[in-house]
Write a protein that holds these residues in place. Structure first.
Motif, PDB file in Angstrom:
ATOM      1  N   ASN A  32       0.928  -1.148  -0.064  1.00  0.00           N
ATOM      2  CA  ASN A  32       0.135   0.124  -0.036  1.00  0.00           C
ATOM      3  C   ASN A  32       0.735   1.203  -0.033  1.00  0.00           C
ATOM      4  O   ASN A  32       0.437   2.182  -0.598  1.00  0.00           O
ATOM      5  CB  ASN A  32      -1.069   0.172   1.349  1.00  0.00           C
ATOM      6  N   ILE A  70       0.120   2.843  -3.626  1.00  0.00           N
ATOM      7  CA  ILE A  70      -1.114   3.687  -3.424  1.00  0.00           C
ATOM      8  C   ILE A  70      -0.690   4.803  -2.812  1.00  0.00           C
ATOM      9  O   ILE A  70      -0.287   4.832  -1.656  1.00  0.00           O
ATOM     10  CB  ILE A  70      -2.181   2.921  -2.634  1.00  0.00           C
ATOM     11  N   LYS A  71      -1.032   6.019  -3.421  1.00  0.00           N
ATOM     12  CA  LYS A  71      -0.723   7.274  -2.921  1.00  0.00           C
ATOM     13  C   LYS A  71      -1.879   8.085  -2.207  1.00  0.00           C
ATOM     14  O   LYS A  71      -1.406   8.624  -1.105  1.00  0.00           O
ATOM     15  CB  LYS A  71      -0.114   8.526  -4.072  1.00  0.00           C
ATOM     16  N   ASP A  72      -3.165   7.674  -2.271  1.00  0.00           N
ATOM     17  CA  ASP A  72      -4.181   8.322  -1.848  1.00  0.00           C
ATOM     18  C   ASP A  72      -5.202   7.183  -1.889  1.00  0.00           C
ATOM     19  O   ASP A  72      -5.962   6.757  -2.844  1.00  0.00           O
ATOM     20  CB  ASP A  72      -4.725   9.320  -2.756  1.00  0.00           C
ATOM     21  N   SER A  86      -9.043   7.775  -2.917  1.00  0.00           N
ATOM     22  CA  SER A  86      -9.364   7.967  -4.362  1.00  0.00           C
ATOM     23  C   SER A  86      -8.603   6.814  -5.396  1.00  0.00           C
ATOM     24  O   SER A  86      -8.559   7.128  -6.528  1.00  0.00           O
ATOM     25  CB  SER A  86      -9.027   9.280  -4.815  1.00  0.00           C
ATOM     26  N   THR A  87      -8.190   5.716  -4.952  1.00  0.00           N
ATOM     27  CA  THR A  87      -7.651   4.782  -5.619  1.00  0.00           C
ATOM     28  C   THR A  87      -8.147   3.289  -5.839  1.00  0.00           C
ATOM     29  O   THR A  87      -8.876   2.853  -4.784  1.00  0.00           O
ATOM     30  CB  THR A  87      -5.980   4.520  -4.961  1.00  0.00           C
ATOM     31  N   ILE A 142      -3.779  -0.205 -11.313  1.00  0.00           N
ATOM     32  CA  ILE A 142      -4.137   0.801 -10.245  1.00  0.00           C
ATOM     33  C   ILE A 142      -4.585   2.293 -10.679  1.00  0.00           C
ATOM     34  O   ILE A 142      -3.669   2.689 -11.297  1.00  0.00           O
ATOM     35  CB  ILE A 142      -2.784   0.829  -8.942  1.00  0.00           C
ATOM     36  N   ASN A 172      -5.773   6.121  -9.871  1.00  0.00           N
ATOM     37  CA  ASN A 172      -5.988   7.215  -9.101  1.00  0.00           C
ATOM     38  C   ASN A 172      -7.097   8.324  -9.729  1.00  0.00           C
ATOM     39  O   ASN A 172      -6.822   8.925 -10.455  1.00  0.00           O
ATOM     40  CB  ASN A 172      -4.763   7.992  -8.651  1.00  0.00           C
ATOM     41  N   ARG A 173      -8.118   8.273  -9.157  1.00  0.00           N
ATOM     42  CA  ARG A 173      -9.248   9.167  -9.595  1.00  0.00           C
ATOM     43  C   ARG A 173      -9.001  10.729  -9.196  1.00  0.00           C
ATOM     44  O   ARG A 173      -9.577  11.738  -9.615  1.00  0.00           O
ATOM     45  CB  ARG A 173     -10.553   8.891  -8.907  1.00  0.00           C
ATOM     46  N   GLY A 216     -10.363   8.177 -14.320  1.00  0.00           N
ATOM     47  CA  GLY A 216      -9.267   8.259 -13.347  1.00  0.00           C
ATOM     48  C   GLY A 216      -7.917   8.200 -14.258  1.00  0.00           C
ATOM     49  O   GLY A 216      -8.157   7.790 -15.577  1.00  0.00           O
ATOM     50  N   THR A 261      -1.957   4.399 -12.687  1.00  0.00           N
ATOM     51  CA  THR A 261      -0.537   4.750 -12.098  1.00  0.00           C
ATOM     52  C   THR A 261       0.329   3.580 -11.967  1.00  0.00           C
ATOM     53  O   THR A 261       1.201   3.822 -12.049  1.00  0.00           O
ATOM     54  CB  THR A 261      -0.616   5.193 -10.748  1.00  0.00           C
TER      55      THR A 261
END
Length: 143
Positions: free
Chosen positions: A45, A49-51, A54-55, A77, A79-80, A134, A137
């Protein structure tokens, strides 16, 4: 129309996954005399996953993005919260239909570009409704 995103969307941020990590890089050519033990664990994670809010993960169907390294059955993956830019791989909703394409923005048109010459690019017509759902990533590619 190219790669269509399946209707299944999975929240990627709810579960914690820890995996052993090697203390050195692994050679893809000749074997390395590197140490043969693992040191600690990593949290995927944190790396992927940065956010969390919203992921999402979406499953790919089709071959229109193969030259981008995105194959049928892979998971992306997405990201919105990221702002799409020219060249981004995006999940686009064009007139109600989901598709994965590379976003191209020119002075005269918006193009959803396939990364496979067997599939045509989509020049977005002026009266069409386009929403970028989105930005991809990472691609989780099956080996």
């Amino acid at each position: 129309m190219g790669v269509i995103v399946g209707p299944r969307v999975i929240d990627a941020g709810l579960s914690l996954v820890r995996i052993l990590v090697a203390p050195v890089a692994v050679a893809a050519g000749y074997p390395s005399p590197a140490q043969d033990y693992f040191e600690g664990r990593i949290d995927l994670n944190e790396h992927l996953i940065k956010d969390v809010t919203s992921t999402f993960i979406v499953r790919v169907t089709g071959q229109s993005m193969e030259q981008a390294g995105i194959s049928d059955g892979d998971e992306l993956i997405v990201n919105r919260a990221l702002e799409p830019k020219d060249g981004s791989v995006v999940i686009a909703v064009l007139d109600g239909e989901l598709t994965i394409k590379r976003l191209r923005i020119t002075p005269t048109a918006v193009i959803l570009q396939a990364d496979n010459p067997r599939f045509p690019d989509i020049v977005v017509p002026a009266l069409s409704e386009l929403t970028i759902w989105g930005v991809a990533t990472r691609c989780l590619h099956h080996v």
